[in-house]
Design a protein around this motif. Structure first.
Motif, PDB file in Angstrom:
ATOM      1  N   VAL A   8      56.610  37.764  44.599  1.00  0.00           N
ATOM      2  CA  VAL A   8      55.693  38.798  45.113  1.00  0.00           C
ATOM      3  C   VAL A   8      54.682  39.198  44.036  1.00  0.00           C
ATOM      4  O   VAL A   8      53.480  39.340  44.315  1.00  0.00           O
ATOM      5  CB  VAL A   8      56.487  40.023  45.619  1.00  0.00           C
ATOM      6  CG1 VAL A   8      55.578  41.202  45.903  1.00  0.00           C
ATOM      7  CG2 VAL A   8      57.272  39.658  46.866  1.00  0.00           C
ATOM      8  N   ALA A   9      55.132  39.369  42.810  1.00  0.00           N
ATOM      9  CA  ALA A   9      54.220  39.734  41.716  1.00  0.00           C
ATOM     10  C   ALA A   9      53.174  38.649  41.488  1.00  0.00           C
ATOM     11  O   ALA A   9      51.979  38.951  41.334  1.00  0.00           O
ATOM     12  CB  ALA A   9      55.015  39.977  40.436  1.00  0.00           C
ATOM     13  N   ASN A  10      53.588  37.406  41.480  1.00  0.00           N
ATOM     14  CA  ASN A  10      52.642  36.314  41.252  1.00  0.00           C
ATOM     15  C   ASN A  10      51.645  36.178  42.400  1.00  0.00           C
ATOM     16  O   ASN A  10      50.453  35.962  42.171  1.00  0.00           O
ATOM     17  CB  ASN A  10      53.380  35.003  41.022  1.00  0.00           C
ATOM     18  CG  ASN A  10      54.073  34.961  39.686  1.00  0.00           C
ATOM     19  OD1 ASN A  10      53.750  35.714  38.771  1.00  0.00           O
ATOM     20  ND2 ASN A  10      55.045  34.085  39.560  1.00  0.00           N
ATOM     21  N   MET A  11      52.109  36.318  43.627  1.00  0.00           N
ATOM     22  CA  MET A  11      51.194  36.210  44.767  1.00  0.00           C
ATOM     23  C   MET A  11      50.206  37.380  44.801  1.00  0.00           C
ATOM     24  O   MET A  11      49.007  37.189  45.037  1.00  0.00           O
ATOM     25  CB  MET A  11      51.967  36.150  46.099  1.00  0.00           C
ATOM     26  CG  MET A  11      52.837  34.918  46.262  1.00  0.00           C
ATOM     27  SD  MET A  11      51.980  33.360  46.034  1.00  0.00           S
ATOM     28  CE  MET A  11      52.725  32.765  44.548  1.00  0.00           C
ATOM     29  N   ALA A  12      50.689  38.576  44.534  1.00  0.00           N
ATOM     30  CA  ALA A  12      49.804  39.740  44.518  1.00  0.00           C
ATOM     31  C   ALA A  12      48.768  39.622  43.394  1.00  0.00           C
ATOM     32  O   ALA A  12      47.582  39.916  43.599  1.00  0.00           O
ATOM     33  CB  ALA A  12      50.621  41.025  44.358  1.00  0.00           C
ATOM     34  N   ALA A  13      49.188  39.170  42.224  1.00  0.00           N
ATOM     35  CA  ALA A  13      48.255  39.013  41.104  1.00  0.00           C
ATOM     36  C   ALA A  13      47.219  37.931  41.391  1.00  0.00           C
ATOM     37  O   ALA A  13      46.044  38.098  41.052  1.00  0.00           O
ATOM     38  CB  ALA A  13      49.024  38.702  39.827  1.00  0.00           C
ATOM     39  N   CYS A  14      47.627  36.839  42.019  1.00  0.00           N
ATOM     40  CA  CYS A  14      46.668  35.789  42.393  1.00  0.00           C
ATOM     41  C   CYS A  14      45.626  36.327  43.362  1.00  0.00           C
ATOM     42  O   CYS A  14      44.426  36.075  43.212  1.00  0.00           O
ATOM     43  CB  CYS A  14      47.388  34.599  43.033  1.00  0.00           C
ATOM     44  SG  CYS A  14      48.261  33.551  41.886  1.00  0.00           S
ATOM     45  N   PHE A  15      46.077  37.084  44.348  1.00  0.00           N
ATOM     46  CA  PHE A  15      45.155  37.645  45.328  1.00  0.00           C
ATOM     47  C   PHE A  15      44.201  38.649  44.685  1.00  0.00           C
ATOM     48  O   PHE A  15      42.988  38.595  44.881  1.00  0.00           O
ATOM     49  CB  PHE A  15      45.929  38.323  46.469  1.00  0.00           C
ATOM     50  CG  PHE A  15      45.027  38.977  47.464  1.00  0.00           C
ATOM     51  CD1 PHE A  15      44.410  38.225  48.442  1.00  0.00           C
ATOM     52  CD2 PHE A  15      44.776  40.336  47.414  1.00  0.00           C
ATOM     53  CE1 PHE A  15      43.554  38.815  49.359  1.00  0.00           C
ATOM     54  CE2 PHE A  15      43.923  40.939  48.314  1.00  0.00           C
ATOM     55  CZ  PHE A  15      43.312  40.184  49.294  1.00  0.00           C
ATOM     56  N   ILE A  16      44.735  39.578  43.900  1.00  0.00           N
ATOM     57  CA  ILE A  16      43.909  40.622  43.274  1.00  0.00           C
ATOM     58  C   ILE A  16      42.891  40.002  42.318  1.00  0.00           C
ATOM     59  O   ILE A  16      41.707  40.368  42.333  1.00  0.00           O
ATOM     60  CB  ILE A  16      44.794  41.653  42.555  1.00  0.00           C
ATOM     61  CG1 ILE A  16      45.612  42.456  43.564  1.00  0.00           C
ATOM     62  CG2 ILE A  16      43.958  42.592  41.689  1.00  0.00           C
ATOM     63  CD1 ILE A  16      46.724  43.277  42.943  1.00  0.00           C
ATOM     64  N   TYR A  17      43.331  39.074  41.501  1.00  0.00           N
ATOM     65  CA  TYR A  17      42.422  38.467  40.527  1.00  0.00           C
ATOM     66  C   TYR A  17      41.313  37.673  41.208  1.00  0.00           C
ATOM     67  O   TYR A  17      40.145  37.749  40.818  1.00  0.00           O
ATOM     68  CB  TYR A  17      43.202  37.592  39.553  1.00  0.00           C
ATOM     69  CG  TYR A  17      42.422  37.237  38.317  1.00  0.00           C
ATOM     70  CD1 TYR A  17      42.017  38.221  37.424  1.00  0.00           C
ATOM     71  CD2 TYR A  17      42.076  35.927  38.038  1.00  0.00           C
ATOM     72  CE1 TYR A  17      41.302  37.915  36.280  1.00  0.00           C
ATOM     73  CE2 TYR A  17      41.361  35.609  36.903  1.00  0.00           C
ATOM     74  CZ  TYR A  17      40.979  36.609  36.027  1.00  0.00           C
ATOM     75  OH  TYR A  17      40.265  36.295  34.911  1.00  0.00           O
ATOM     76  N   ALA A  18      41.660  36.913  42.255  1.00  0.00           N
ATOM     77  CA  ALA A  18      40.652  36.142  42.977  1.00  0.00           C
ATOM     78  C   ALA A  18      39.671  37.060  43.706  1.00  0.00           C
ATOM     79  O   ALA A  18      38.457  36.840  43.678  1.00  0.00           O
ATOM     80  CB  ALA A  18      41.317  35.183  43.958  1.00  0.00           C
ATOM     81  N   ALA A  19      40.198  38.096  44.349  1.00  0.00           N
ATOM     82  CA  ALA A  19      39.323  39.029  45.066  1.00  0.00           C
ATOM     83  C   ALA A  19      38.416  39.778  44.094  1.00  0.00           C
ATOM     84  O   ALA A  19      37.218  39.959  44.351  1.00  0.00           O
ATOM     85  CB  ALA A  19      40.165  40.010  45.872  1.00  0.00           C
ATOM     86  N   LEU A  20      38.963  40.207  42.973  1.00  0.00           N
ATOM     87  CA  LEU A  20      38.172  40.914  41.971  1.00  0.00           C
ATOM     88  C   LEU A  20      37.077  40.019  41.404  1.00  0.00           C
ATOM     89  O   LEU A  20      35.921  40.446  41.268  1.00  0.00           O
ATOM     90  CB  LEU A  20      39.080  41.404  40.842  1.00  0.00           C
ATOM     91  CG  LEU A  20      38.367  42.078  39.673  1.00  0.00           C
ATOM     92  CD1 LEU A  20      37.893  43.459  40.086  1.00  0.00           C
ATOM     93  CD2 LEU A  20      39.285  42.151  38.480  1.00  0.00           C
ATOM     94  N   THR A  21      37.413  38.793  41.081  1.00  0.00           N
ATOM     95  CA  THR A  21      36.436  37.870  40.518  1.00  0.00           C
ATOM     96  C   THR A  21      35.325  37.581  41.523  1.00  0.00           C
ATOM     97  O   THR A  21      34.141  37.582  41.171  1.00  0.00           O
ATOM     98  CB  THR A  21      37.120  36.557  40.094  1.00  0.00           C
ATOM     99  OG1 THR A  21      38.151  36.864  39.165  1.00  0.00           O
ATOM    100  CG2 THR A  21      36.139  35.598  39.463  1.00  0.00           C
TER     101      THR A  21
END
Length: 167
Positions: free
Chosen positions: A83-96
């Motif tokens: 869950v942490a890895n998936m959430a971080a992937c989503f947040i980082y991609a959306a932020l970028t």
């Protein structure tokens, strides 16, 4: 008595020294200071604070979600790490994706937000090292199929949520 310039020009004697030619020099351009990220204390600060927040979130998630102790596949699947890895992937991609289009936000604010939230918080929240250690423990216990499934789902899921985050 003639000086050396006159002798050089008239070609008289061994002591005559020809004057060197004058070459005009190009004008000196103003040196523009360049951004040096290694000397920018604010970047270190926002990455540090973001990393502390992300690490705290990761620890809280690992305490809140217990590890399954059932069969080989279930014990190889670490829900909190996933869950942490998936959430971080989503947040980082959306932020970028958002920051690359947000020209109305000052460049410095975009830079600090990207480093603080992206690199710091998402970097502290996601954890490839914990995933590797957990999966090496699964391999050591002989759960090869659980290891393979978890790794494939993690990497495919990370790519999928990062793609969705850019949308």
């Amino acid at each position: 008595m003639p000086d050396e310039r006159q002798l050089g020009a008239a070609g008289g004697g061994d002591a005559a020294v020809p004057a060197p030619p004058r070459i005009p020099l190009a004008p000196i351009k103003a040196v523009q200071p360049r951004f040096n990220p290694l000397a920018d204390v604010m970047i270190y600060l926002v990455v540090f604070v973001g990393g502390c927040i992300g690490t705290g979130m990761r620890y809280g998630l690992s305490v809140a979600v217990p590890q399954a102790q059932a069969d080989a596949i279930a014990s190889s699947f670490h829900v909190a790490t996933f869950v942490a890895n998936m959430a971080a992937c989503f947040i980082y991609a959306a932020l970028t994706a958002y920051m690359s289009q947000a020209s109305w936000i000052r460049k410095r604010v975009r830079q600090l937000t990207s480093r603080g939230v992206g690199m710091g918080m998402c970097g502290g929240f996601s954890t490839l090292s914990a995933m590797v250690i957990e999966e090496l423990a699964s391999l050591r216990q002989g759960y090869v199929i659980g290891f393979a499934i978890y790794m494939l789902v993690s990497f495919a899921g990370g790519l999928a949520v990062a793609w969705y985050g850019t949308r």
